[in-house]
Design a protein around this motif. Structure first.
Motif, PDB file in Angstrom:
ATOM      1  N   ALA A   1     -22.818  10.698  15.156  1.00 56.50           N
ATOM      2  CA  ALA A   1     -22.599   9.729  14.081  1.00 56.50           C
ATOM      3  C   ALA A   1     -21.247   9.038  14.194  1.00 56.50           C
ATOM      4  CB  ALA A   1     -22.727  10.411  12.724  1.00 56.50           C
ATOM      5  N   HIS A   2     -20.442   9.419  15.171  1.00 53.83           N
ATOM      6  CA  HIS A   2     -19.147   8.765  15.355  1.00 53.83           C
ATOM      7  C   HIS A   2     -18.905   8.514  16.852  1.00 53.83           C
ATOM      8  CE1 HIS A   2     -18.066   9.399  11.164  1.00 53.83           C
ATOM      9  NE2 HIS A   2     -18.443  10.665  11.277  1.00 53.83           N
ATOM     10  N   TYR A   3     -17.959   7.639  17.103  1.00 52.61           N
ATOM     11  CA  TYR A   3     -17.555   7.335  18.494  1.00 52.61           C
ATOM     12  C   TYR A   3     -18.723   6.822  19.335  1.00 52.61           C
ATOM     13  CZ  TYR A   3     -13.058   9.503  17.406  1.00 52.61           C
ATOM     14  OH  TYR A   3     -11.838   9.806  16.852  1.00 52.61           O
TER      15      TYR A   3
ATOM     16  N   LEU B   1     -18.676  13.487   3.449  1.00 47.21           N
ATOM     17  CA  LEU B   1     -18.751  12.580   2.295  1.00 47.21           C
ATOM     18  C   LEU B   1     -19.070  11.147   2.720  1.00 47.21           C
ATOM     19  CD1 LEU B   1     -18.408  12.559  -0.748  1.00 47.21           C
ATOM     20  CD2 LEU B   1     -15.962  12.170  -0.428  1.00 47.21           C
ATOM     21  N   GLU B   2     -18.548  10.758   3.890  1.00 46.57           N
ATOM     22  CA  GLU B   2     -18.761   9.376   4.344  1.00 46.57           C
ATOM     23  C   GLU B   2     -20.230   9.103   4.657  1.00 46.57           C
ATOM     24  OE1 GLU B   2     -17.452  11.817   6.015  1.00 46.57           O
ATOM     25  OE2 GLU B   2     -17.607  11.611   8.190  1.00 46.57           O
ATOM     26  N   HIS B   3     -20.994  10.158   4.950  1.00 43.15           N
ATOM     27  CA  HIS B   3     -22.428   9.994   5.209  1.00 43.15           C
ATOM     28  C   HIS B   3     -23.238  10.152   3.921  1.00 43.15           C
ATOM     29  CE1 HIS B   3     -21.280  10.426   9.422  1.00 43.15           C
ATOM     30  NE2 HIS B   3     -20.615  11.509   9.071  1.00 43.15           N
ATOM     31  N   LYS B   4     -22.674  10.935   3.007  1.00 43.77           N
ATOM     32  CA  LYS B   4     -23.363  11.265   1.763  1.00 43.77           C
ATOM     33  C   LYS B   4     -23.355  10.089   0.771  1.00 43.77           C
ATOM     34  CE  LYS B   4     -22.257  15.691   0.912  1.00 43.77           C
ATOM     35  NZ  LYS B   4     -21.867  16.951   0.230  1.00 43.77           N
TER      36      LYS B   4
ATOM     37  N   THR C   1     -24.603  14.882  13.550  1.00 40.73           N
ATOM     38  CA  THR C   1     -23.745  14.094  12.663  1.00 40.73           C
ATOM     39  C   THR C   1     -22.295  14.240  13.121  1.00 40.73           C
ATOM     40  OG1 THR C   1     -25.337  14.423  10.870  1.00 40.73           O
ATOM     41  CG2 THR C   1     -23.169  13.614  10.256  1.00 40.73           C
ATOM     42  N   ASP C   2     -21.611  15.269  12.677  1.00 38.63           N
ATOM     43  CA  ASP C   2     -20.189  15.401  12.998  1.00 38.63           C
ATOM     44  C   ASP C   2     -19.912  16.451  14.067  1.00 38.63           C
ATOM     45  OD1 ASP C   2     -19.332  13.492  11.111  1.00 38.63           O
ATOM     46  OD2 ASP C   2     -19.514  14.957   9.505  1.00 38.63           O
ATOM     47  N   ALA C   3     -20.910  17.259  14.408  1.00 39.51           N
ATOM     48  CA  ALA C   3     -20.626  18.456  15.206  1.00 39.51           C
ATOM     49  C   ALA C   3     -20.049  18.144  16.582  1.00 39.51           C
ATOM     50  CB  ALA C   3     -21.904  19.280  15.350  1.00 39.51           C
TER      51      ALA C   3
HETATM   52 FE   LIG Z   1     -18.683  12.082   9.758  1.00 45.01          FE
END
Ligand SMILES: [Fe+2]
Length: 416
Positions: A362-364, A128-131, A216-218
């Motif tokens: 997409a993180h860290y 959701l944060e990317h959407k 992204t999040d994987a």
């Molecule tokens: Fe994320």
């Protein structure tokens, strides 16, 4: 992810003296409230709420840029990243973040040098944060084509894409409608995984020119030092560096490091084993002390006590003190507990791709230097060790998974 751990890439563009001249010109002076305003924050009220400073870093000169913001629940904040790729025809944005005036001004400068934004990609079906930033970002670039991961869903109502603000007439679905820039990018998909209310799907993309694998999040890589993004305001780090609620927030390299490592444990396990949650009476007795009677300190309300040994839990998220390629514990225990084979197959497909030199998640931390062999090694490690454990640091995640199974919100059943 402090500057010194960014694997030799350039420092960020806060408009400060550390940035190289080309980047230092990007972005307004730090603290320009109007330019950092994000009006849609109430839709997903995450820290830092309506004000989203953006840090721009050039990951591969003239080819790949990272646009980073912070996001978190209270002070458990981690970087969220949009990656910008230079393609032959113009720029591609992968993984939307809040398009503040500051961010758009920085993108316009890249456009002036490298061509227009031609493609915007939302590569996750569940994040959701990317959407949420996608509609506003797409409106800012009305000539760009928008590509989204298959299996988009909304809750509590299933709404069509255009009702969610995805632009009608120029939004296409990856794989179902084709794949953009197939001569320069290699696409693959992890998922879908049925989460009950919707599905998880993460579409990865290898930029052949730079060897950058975008996810992204994987997958994530976590550094031992706090990200440079916290330099502008280290309050979340200082808040979590304390041992008691009546301790004032004090700044220093050690406090920042300690706060970052605890914050990562929160984000990874929600309630790691070495964290004790205090009874309300004790929390109250330590609150409202002089110097802490302000919202920045949450008025001294601090319901945690870290027990000796918590540093070992953080060290386990690194490899000999250095970042490593890994699946976030939250994903292992809440998304893939019954889908390990799907994940392993994806990792092994990535391991066979030619030319990977780094991962940009997409993180860290990003970029994380790696080759195809690292993905094969990760798959072998995950296959060899107990999968989605339920004890120790993993107990809270396991309890959430069990509750969701019991309530019938996710398909499957508890292991015997
Ligand atoms: Fe994320």
């Amino acid at each position: 992810m402090a500057g010194g751990l960014f694997f030799g890439i350039g420092p960020g563009a806060w408009g400060d003296a550390r940035a190289p001249a080309s980047l230092a010109r990007m972005g307004p002076p730090r603290g320009c409230l109007v330019d950092q305003h994000w009006p849609w924050w109430p839709l997903l009220p995450l820290y830092p709420y309506g004000r989203r400073p953006t840090l721009v870093r050039e990951l591969v000169p003239g080819q790949v840029w990272s646009f980073e913001q912070l996001q978190g629940i209270f002070y458990v904040a981690v970087p969220i990243r949009m990656t910008v790729l230079r393609l032959r025809e113009g720029l591609m944005l992968y993984g939307p973040v809040a398009p503040t005036r500051e961010l758009l001004a920085q993108l316009r400068q890249l456009e002036a040098s490298y061509g227009p934004v031609i493609t915007i990609v939302l590569a996750t079906s569940s994040g959701l944060e990317h959407k949420l930033p996608l509609p506003a970002l797409a409106r800012a670039f009305p000539r760009a084509q928008v590509w989204v991961s298959p299996g988009q869903w909304s809750f509590p109502l299933r709404l069509p894409l255009r009702w969610l603000g995805f632009p009608a007439g120029r939004t296409q679905t990856l794989f179902e409608d084709g794949l953009p820039h197939g001569d320069q990018l290699l696409w693959d998909s992890l998922g879908p995984v049925d989460l009950g209310l919707g599905c998880f799907q993460d579409v990865s993309c290898l930029h052949k020119a730079s060897g950058s694998l975008l996810v992204t999040d994987a997958l994530v890589a976590i550094g031992p030092e706090p990200p440079e993004l916290f330099d502008a305001d280290p309050t979340p780090l200082l808040f979590h560096a304390r041992d008691r609620g009546d301790e004032p927030l004090s700044d220093g390299a050690e406090q920042r490091r300690k706060g970052w490592q605890r914050l990562v444990l929160f984000a990874s396990y929600f309630q790691p084993a070495f964290l004790e949650v205090l009874p309300l009476g004790q929390v109250w007795s330590q609150a409202f002390q002089p110097g802490l009677r302000n919202p920045r300190s949450y008025f001294g309300l601090y319901p945690f006590r870290w027990q000796a040994g918590w540093q070992e839990a953080f060290s386990a998220l690194l490899a000999d003190g250095q970042p490593k390629l890994q699946l976030a514990p939250v994903l292992e225990r809440l998304v893939f507990p019954r889908h390990r084979d799907l994940l392993l197959a994806w990792l092994r497909r990535l391991s066979r791709l030619q030319g990977i030199s780094q991962m940009v998640g997409a993180h860290y931390l990003a970029p994380m230097p790696c080759t195809g062999a690292d993905f094969a090694r990760l798959a072998a490690e995950l296959e060899a060790r107990p999968w989605a454990p339920s004890g120790g640091d993993w107990a809270t995640l396991a309890a959430i998974d069990g509750r969701l199974l019991d309530w019938g919100l996710v398909p499957g059943s508890r292991p015997k």
